[in-house]
Design a protein around this motif. Structure first.
Motif, mmCIF file in Angstrom:
data_model
loop_
_atom_site.group_PDB
_atom_site.id
_atom_site.type_symbol
_atom_site.label_atom_id
_atom_site.label_comp_id
_atom_site.label_asym_id
_atom_site.label_seq_id
_atom_site.Cartn_x
_atom_site.Cartn_y
_atom_site.Cartn_z
ATOM 1 N N THR A 1 -1.265 4.790 -8.469
ATOM 2 C CA THR A 1 -2.369 4.193 -7.721
ATOM 3 C C THR A 1 -2.734 4.996 -6.473
ATOM 4 O O THR A 1 -3.418 4.503 -5.589
ATOM 5 N N ALA B 1 6.503 6.252 -8.181
ATOM 6 C CA ALA B 1 6.886 4.986 -7.547
ATOM 7 C C ALA B 1 5.722 4.013 -7.425
ATOM 8 O O ALA B 1 5.914 2.808 -7.533
ATOM 9 N N CYS B 2 4.505 4.533 -7.185
ATOM 10 C CA CYS B 2 3.373 3.629 -6.993
ATOM 11 C C CYS B 2 2.619 3.378 -8.292
ATOM 12 O O CYS B 2 1.542 2.789 -8.281
ATOM 13 N N GLU B 3 3.161 3.802 -9.394
ATOM 14 C CA GLU B 3 2.568 3.553 -10.712
ATOM 15 C C GLU B 3 1.185 4.176 -10.868
ATOM 16 O O GLU B 3 0.350 3.663 -11.593
ATOM 17 N N ASP C 1 8.631 6.021 1.724
ATOM 18 C CA ASP C 1 7.312 6.623 1.722
ATOM 19 C C ASP C 1 7.223 7.584 2.912
ATOM 20 O O ASP C 1 7.775 7.309 3.966
ATOM 21 N N ALA D 1 -0.888 5.934 -3.981
ATOM 22 C CA ALA D 1 -0.316 5.343 -2.764
ATOM 23 C C ALA D 1 1.047 5.942 -2.441
ATOM 24 O O ALA D 1 1.774 5.401 -1.641
ATOM 25 N N CYS D 2 1.383 7.075 -3.098
ATOM 26 C CA CYS D 2 2.625 7.759 -2.768
ATOM 27 C C CYS D 2 2.465 9.208 -3.196
ATOM 28 O O CYS D 2 1.392 9.601 -3.628
ATOM 29 N N THR E 1 0.817 -1.221 0.000
ATOM 30 C CA THR E 1 0.000 0.000 0.000
ATOM 31 C C THR E 1 0.847 1.265 0.000
ATOM 32 O O THR E 1 0.331 2.367 0.057
ATOM 33 N N ARG E 2 2.180 1.088 -0.044
ATOM 34 C CA ARG E 2 3.036 2.278 -0.094
ATOM 35 C C ARG E 2 3.912 2.232 -1.332
ATOM 36 O O ARG E 2 4.214 1.167 -1.860
ATOM 37 N N GLY E 3 4.314 3.424 -1.764
ATOM 38 C CA GLY E 3 5.210 3.470 -2.915
ATOM 39 C C GLY E 3 6.525 4.110 -2.523
ATOM 40 O O GLY E 3 6.660 5.331 -2.592
ATOM 41 N N CYS E 4 7.480 3.334 -2.113
ATOM 42 C CA CYS E 4 8.791 3.873 -1.763
ATOM 43 C C CYS E 4 9.623 3.962 -3.037
ATOM 44 O O CYS E 4 9.452 3.163 -3.965
ATOM 45 N N ARG E 5 10.537 4.931 -3.065
ATOM 46 C CA ARG E 5 11.230 5.205 -4.323
ATOM 47 C C ARG E 5 12.423 4.320 -4.597
ATOM 48 O O ARG E 5 13.153 4.551 -5.551
ATOM 49 N N THR F 1 2.349 -1.617 -6.221
ATOM 50 C CA THR F 1 1.635 -0.806 -5.237
ATOM 51 C C THR F 1 0.186 -0.627 -5.656
ATOM 52 O O THR F 1 -0.110 -0.497 -6.844
#
Lengths: 385, 130
Positions: B55, B51-53, A263, B57-58, A151-155, A161
Motif C-alpha cells: 500500500t 510489511a504494508c501489503e 518503520d 506505506a513502507c 499508515t506505517r508498515g513496521c516489520r 496498513t
C-alpha cells in the motif's frame, strides 16, 4: 501454528487407534472370531504398533493439559536461529485457544459499537486470558482508537496498513467511553494506530476519548499507549494533559535495530523525546515503555537501552518475546528463555524502574492494571509505615 | 470456451532473487503480478518483505534491479518516491517491488534484496528524518 499442526498429526493417530477399538467388538459379533479384531493391525510393522500402543490416546487430548511446566528446562529444541531456518515454538509460548462466555461477550460488544482492539488486530497470544478474565480479575481489553488501519508498515506488526485509511469515526470517543463504562473495568488501556495522514496525528481524538472516559467514571485508571506523532511535541502534550494516569509509548527494540524493525519514520531518539516530554508537561503522570526481545539484539544492547530509558526517567518497563505474526514479517532470531526474562526483571528492578514486567508472553498492556495497582498499593503501604 | 482452459506459457515470467545471505532464489510469476506477489505467493525466504501489503506505506519491498531492466521500468510515481527515499541502502537502480509488475522483457532477470540495516556493530542509528 506449530501446536495446531502437531495436534492434527497426533489426532490422526488417536482416531486410528480409536477406530480399531470400535471395529473390534463389531467384528467379533459378525465373525465370532476373537482373533479377527487384530486382523487390521497385523499389516503394521512392529515399531508402529508399539508407537501406537505407547503413544497418546484420546484422553490426553480431551483433558487439554499439554504444557507441562516442569519440562521447560528439558526443552532441547533450537532457540537461536541459524541461516535459512525457521525456529519452532518452544513449549513456554504455547497458549490455549480462546473460548468462553466472557470472550464472546466482549467480542460482540466491540463489534456492535464498531470498536477495534489491538488484541485482535495484532494477534496477541494472551487474548484468551485477558478477555476471558480470571477467577478474580475482570476481563480487560486494549481498545485501539482511530480505526484498525495504520499508515506505517513496521516489520513486526500485523495491523493492517494503508496510505489513506478511512476517516476517523467522530463518535468513537463517546462510544468507547460508553463501552468501557458498560464493562465496569477499573483499569483500561487505550492505544491507537499511527495516523500520519491526520494533521495532529489524531492527538485531539485521543485526548477527547480520555476526557469522556474520566467524565463518566473519575475512578477509572487510564493508560494511553500512544504513537510518536512524528515527533510533534504539541500533540504529545495534548494527550498528556487529557487526564490520563499512565503515558505509554513503546521504543520496541534497542537503538541498533530500530531501522530494521520499525518503520523508518520512527526512531529511538524521537520515541525517547515523546516519553520525556510527557513527563515534562505533566510531572504526575507515570511513563511506561516496552521492548521486544528475540530480534537479534545482544545482551549488552538490552542493558544499555534499559539504562538509557531509566535516565530518561521512564517509570515502568515491559519486556516480551517477539513472535512472528505472519510470513511477511521478520523471523524470530531467538527465543529467550523464561529464566532469562526473570534475569531482566531483576536488572530492571536494580536499575530503579517502578516495575519491570518481564516474561515471554508479557506485552505492554498485559495485566497492566494488576501490576500498576499492586505497585501502587505497595508503595502507599510503605509511605504509611 | 476453449481459450479459458488453455494455460498459456507465454505469460509466465521467471525471476531470480539474490537474498541478503547471497542465496539465489528462483520463482515464476505471471505477467501482471507484482514482485511482492511473487515473493509472498511463492513463500520466498526474504525476511520482513512487504510489511504494508503493497500500500506504499513502507519500504520493506525495496529491490535493486539490473541497469538494462531498470531503464525499461514504468516511471516512478511521487508516492513511491516518498517511501523509497526512506529505504536503507538506496541505489541508482532501486525500486519498490510492490509497484513493479511483471512484463515479458523481465523474464530471467535478477533482482537483489538490499541489506535492511547498517552493521549492528555501529553505534546508535540517529535517523536523518527525526
Amino acid at each position: 501454528m506449530a501446536l495446531l499442526q502437531r495436534g492434527r498429526c497426533c489426532g490422526a493417530a488417536a482416531t486410528t487407534s480409536l477406530r480399531r477399538l470400535v471395529l473390534g467388538p463389531q467384528r467379533r459379533v459378525c465373525e465370532s472370531h476373537v482373533s479377527s479384531q487384530y486382523r487390521a493391525s497385523s499389516s503394521l510393522p512392529d515399531e508402529k504398533k508399539e508407537f501406537l500402543q505407547n503413544g497418546p490416546d484420546l484422553q490426553d487430548f480431551v483433558s487439554g493439559d499439554f504444557s507441562d511446566k516442569s519440562m521447560w528446562a528439558e526443552y532441547k529444541g533450537n532457540l537461536k536461529r541459524q541461516k535459512g531456518e525457521r525456529l519452532r515454538l518452544p513449549p513456554w509460548l504455547k497458549t490455549e485457544i480462546p473460548v468462553g462466555k466472557n470472550y464472546n461477550k466482549l467480542k460482540s460488544t466491540l463489534r456492535s459499537l464498531n470498536l477495534h482492539t489491538v488484541c485482535e488486530e495484532a494477534r496477541c497470544p494472551n487474548i484468551g486470558e485477558c478477555w476471558g478474565g480470571g477467577e478474580y480479575a475482570t476481563a480487560t481489553a486494549t481498545i485501539m482508537l482511530m480505526g484498525d488501519t495504520c499508515t506505517r508498515g513496521c516489520r513486526f506488526c500485523s495491523v493492517k496498513t494503508a496510505k489513506n485509511p478511512p476517516p476517523l469515526d467522530l463518535n468513537e470517543p463517546y462510544n468507547t467511553a460508553k463501552a468501557i463504562a458498560e464493562w465496569g473495568l477499573d483499569y483500561v488501556v487505550l492505544t491507537s494506530v499511527d495516523r500520519d495522514d491526520i494533521l495532529d496525528g489524531g492527538a485531539e481524538h485521543f485526548a477527547k476519548t480520555v476526557s469522556h472516559l474520566k467524565e463518566r467514571n473519575s475512578e477509572i485508571l487510564v493508560e494511553c499507549l500512544t504513537p510518536d506523532f512524528r515527533g510533534d511535541l504539541k500533540a504529545v502534550e495534548k494527550v498528556a494533559l487529557s487526564g490520563l494516569d499512565v503515558y505509554a509509548h513503546n521504543v520496541e527494540t534497542v537503538p541498533e535495530l530500530q531501522r530494521k524493525v520499525r518503520d523508518p519514520r520512527a526512531n529511538f531518539k524521537q520515541s525517547l523525546q515523546v516519553l520525556k516530554h510527557a513527563k515534562k508537561v505533566q510531572p504526575d503522570v507515570i511513563s511506561k515503555t516496552s521492548i521486544m526481545l528475540g530480534l537479534g539484539e545482544t545482551e549488552e544492547q538490552v542493558y544499555s537501552t534499559m539504562k538509557l530509558l531509566r535516565e530518561a526517567d521512564v517509570d515502568c518497563l515491559t519486556l516480551g518475546q517477539y513472535m512472528q505474526p505472519t510470513k511477511r514479517h521478520l523471523k524470530v532470531e531467538e527465543y529467550v528463555t523464561p529464566d532469562k526474562f526473570k534475569y531482566w526483571e531483576k536488572v530492571g528492578n536494580e536499575l530503579g524502574f517502578h516495575y519491570t514486567a518481564s516474561g515471554p508472553l508479557v506485552r505492554s498492556s498485559y495485566k497492566a492494571g494488576e501490576f500498576f495497582l499492586k505497585n501502587l498499593v505497595e508503595k502507599r503501604k510503605t509511605k504509611v509505615i | 470456451m476453449d481459450v479459458l482452459l488453455f494455460s498459456s506459457s507465454e505469460d509466465k515470467v521467471t525471476v531470480h532473487f539474490i537474498n541478503r545471505d547471497g542465496d539465489k532464489l528462483t520463482a515464476e510469476g505471471k505477467v501482471g503480478d507484482s514482485l511482492l506477489d511473487v515473493v509472498v505467493d511463492k513463500n520466498l525466504d526474504i525476511d520482513g518483505f512487504g510489511a504494508c501489503e503493497g500500500t506504499l506505506a513502507c519500504s520493506t519491498c525495496h529491490l535493486i534491479f539490473e541497469d538494462h531492466i531498470f531503464e525499461k521500468l514504468d516511471a516512478i510515481t511521487d508516492e513511491e518516491m516518498d517511501m523509497l527515499d526512506l529505504a536503507y541502502g538506496l541505489t541508482e537502480t532501486s525500486r519498490l517491488g510492490c509497484q513493479i509488475c511483471l512484463k515479458k522483457f523481465m523474464n530471467n532477470m535478477t533482482v537483489r534484496v538490499p541489506e535492511a540495516v547498517a552493521d549492528a556493530r555501529q553505534s546508535i542509528d540517529m535517523s536523518k528524518n527525526s
